[in-house]
Design an enzyme around this catalytic site. Structure first.
Site, PDB file in Angstrom:
ATOM      1  N   VAL A 122       0.855  -1.181   0.000  1.00  0.00           N
ATOM      2  CA  VAL A 122       0.000   0.000   0.000  1.00  0.00           C
ATOM      3  C   VAL A 122       0.889   1.228   0.000  1.00  0.00           C
ATOM      4  O   VAL A 122       1.866   1.295   0.763  1.00  0.00           O
ATOM      5  CB  VAL A 122      -0.919   0.029   1.240  1.00  0.00           C
ATOM      6  CG1 VAL A 122      -1.757   1.303   1.255  1.00  0.00           C
ATOM      7  CG2 VAL A 122      -1.806  -1.206   1.291  1.00  0.00           C
ATOM      8  N   CYS A 123       0.589   2.183  -0.876  1.00  0.00           N
ATOM      9  CA  CYS A 123       1.253   3.485  -0.826  1.00  0.00           C
ATOM     10  C   CYS A 123       2.771   3.329  -0.998  1.00  0.00           C
ATOM     11  O   CYS A 123       3.238   2.627  -1.885  1.00  0.00           O
ATOM     12  CB  CYS A 123       0.878   4.159   0.500  1.00  0.00           C
ATOM     13  SG  CYS A 123       1.339   5.882   0.676  1.00  0.00           S
ATOM     14  N   SER A 124       3.537   3.953  -0.125  1.00  0.00           N
ATOM     15  CA  SER A 124       4.997   3.922  -0.199  1.00  0.00           C
ATOM     16  C   SER A 124       5.575   2.563   0.144  1.00  0.00           C
ATOM     17  O   SER A 124       6.793   2.357  -0.006  1.00  0.00           O
ATOM     18  CB  SER A 124       5.590   4.977   0.741  1.00  0.00           C
ATOM     19  OG  SER A 124       5.046   4.832   2.041  1.00  0.00           O
ATOM     20  N   ALA A 177      -0.641  -0.859  -4.529  1.00  0.00           N
ATOM     21  CA  ALA A 177      -1.747   0.100  -4.457  1.00  0.00           C
ATOM     22  C   ALA A 177      -1.165   1.488  -4.259  1.00  0.00           C
ATOM     23  O   ALA A 177      -0.095   1.645  -3.675  1.00  0.00           O
ATOM     24  CB  ALA A 177      -2.696  -0.267  -3.319  1.00  0.00           C
ATOM     25  N   GLY A 178      -1.878   2.515  -4.715  1.00  0.00           N
ATOM     26  CA  GLY A 178      -1.358   3.882  -4.707  1.00  0.00           C
ATOM     27  C   GLY A 178      -1.312   4.511  -3.333  1.00  0.00           C
ATOM     28  O   GLY A 178      -0.600   4.050  -2.453  1.00  0.00           O
TER      29      GLY A 178
END
Length: 342
Positions: A122-124, A177-178
């Site tokens: 997720v994310c970073s 995921a962004g």
């Protein structure tokens, strides 16, 4: 692994740099599969499909980014062969070295991927997958604020920064995921894939989850850029931040630099990752976004105020950078932020 009857041994990575809210939201949602819908409807609970553990390298309590004490359930090695691994968002300083624990975590991820685990982020958190070499040569996404960092440190990743969710790799066993809130998109995708679409719909209804539509671009701050030590280019950036609405700002930057145009253009791109004209466009569009969010100034007037002589050119540039039209952007942010206040 796609058999919904199989118990799925799942590890959510615990770490001092891991996002606490995302981690525990994931733990809650996966643990509710086969349980909460049945509870609400007076039906017998199903055996747990996702057996979820919150594990770290050493299993010891730690202070998270906000100073709260978090206690993992054990060590990563206590789950001998996980089926699913989820790396939450990571609180990282883009200007600093990666955390000391990255090599050990990356090695653990790579080893379990080789054993057949489905590895997600997720994310970073995608930076950890990249550090493990898992994203080399394949498409991936990350939070827009870490896009430059990922491409600088891991140039073999085919970054799709506009995407919310990217399944990739052999058997789509790598899923990135962004932004941090994209944990919900990841959860619904995983539940649909591993437990069936009906269960995913149920979970979405219970938690009021709705997948993001479109891309990350309408959330991104376009002026987040790479760090550099070129003082001459930094001075040019300071100047153009105050004069981007003037005619021909690039030629004026070149003149102020005392460099030849060719040398300035090459040096600017090396320092910032963009050409000067691209950089000016991002400043103009970012200012336009702020005006759209906070004022009722007509769009054509905004175009003129940020430096576009032709409103049609502004509209095309805005859509290219943000992914939606200027009018749709204003509607999205005004309606989103003001909803429920009337």
């Amino acid at each position: 692994m796609d058999n919904p009857q199989k118990t799925i041994q799942t590890v959510v990575l615990a770490s001092p740099c891991a996002g606490t809210s995302t981690s525990f939201a994931i733990l809650d949602v996966l643990s509710s599969v086969g349980r909460d819908w049945e509870l609400l409807h007076g039906k017998a609970r199903q055996p747990p499909l996702f057996v979820v553990s919150f594990l770290s390298l050493d299993g010891q309590a730690y202070q998270d980014a906000n100073g709260r004490t978090i206690t993992p359930e054990g060590t990563l090695t206590s789950c001998q062969q996980p089926d699913l691994i989820i790396v939450p968002d990571l609180h990282l300083d883009p200007a600093a070295a990666l955390p000391e624990e990255f090599p050990a975590l990356a090695a653990w991820l790579a080893a379990n991927y080789e054993r057949g685990a489905l590895v997600t982020s997720v994310c970073s958190g995608s930076l950890l997958l990249a550090a493990a070499g898992l994203l080399d040569g394949i498409e991936a996404t990350t939070h827009w604020g870490f896009a430059d960092l990922l491409t600088q440190r891991f140039p073999h990743v085919q970054l799709k920064a506009e995407r919310i969710l990217v399944p990739a790799g052999d058997g789509h066993r790598l899923i990135t995921a962004g932004g941090a809130s994209a944990w919900a998109d990841l959860m619904l995708y995983l539940i649909a894939r591993l437990a069936g679409t009906e269960e995913a719909r149920r979970i979405a209804k219970i938690y009021l989850l709705e997948p993001h539509s479109g891309s990350q671009l309408c959330y991104a701050s376009l002026t987040v850029g790479r760090q550099h030590d070129d003082q001459l280019i930094a001075a040019a950036q300071v100047w153009v931040a105050e004069h981007y609405d003037t005619p021909n700002p690039v030629s004026q930057m070149v003149s102020h630099s005392a460099l030849s145009e060719r040398s300035f253009l090459r040096r600017f791109r090396r320092a910032t990752g963009q050409s000067p004209s691209e950089y000016v466009q991002t400043l103009r569009v970012e200012e336009a976004k702020q005006m759209l969010e906070t004022t009722s100034v007509p769009i054509d007037r905004i175009a003129l105020e940020v430096g576009y002589t032709e409103p049609s050119s502004f509209r095309a540039a805005f859509r290219r950078h943000v992914g939606i039209s200027a009018s749709a952007y204003r509607k999205k942010w005004c309606s989103t932020l003001l909803r429920g206040t009337a």
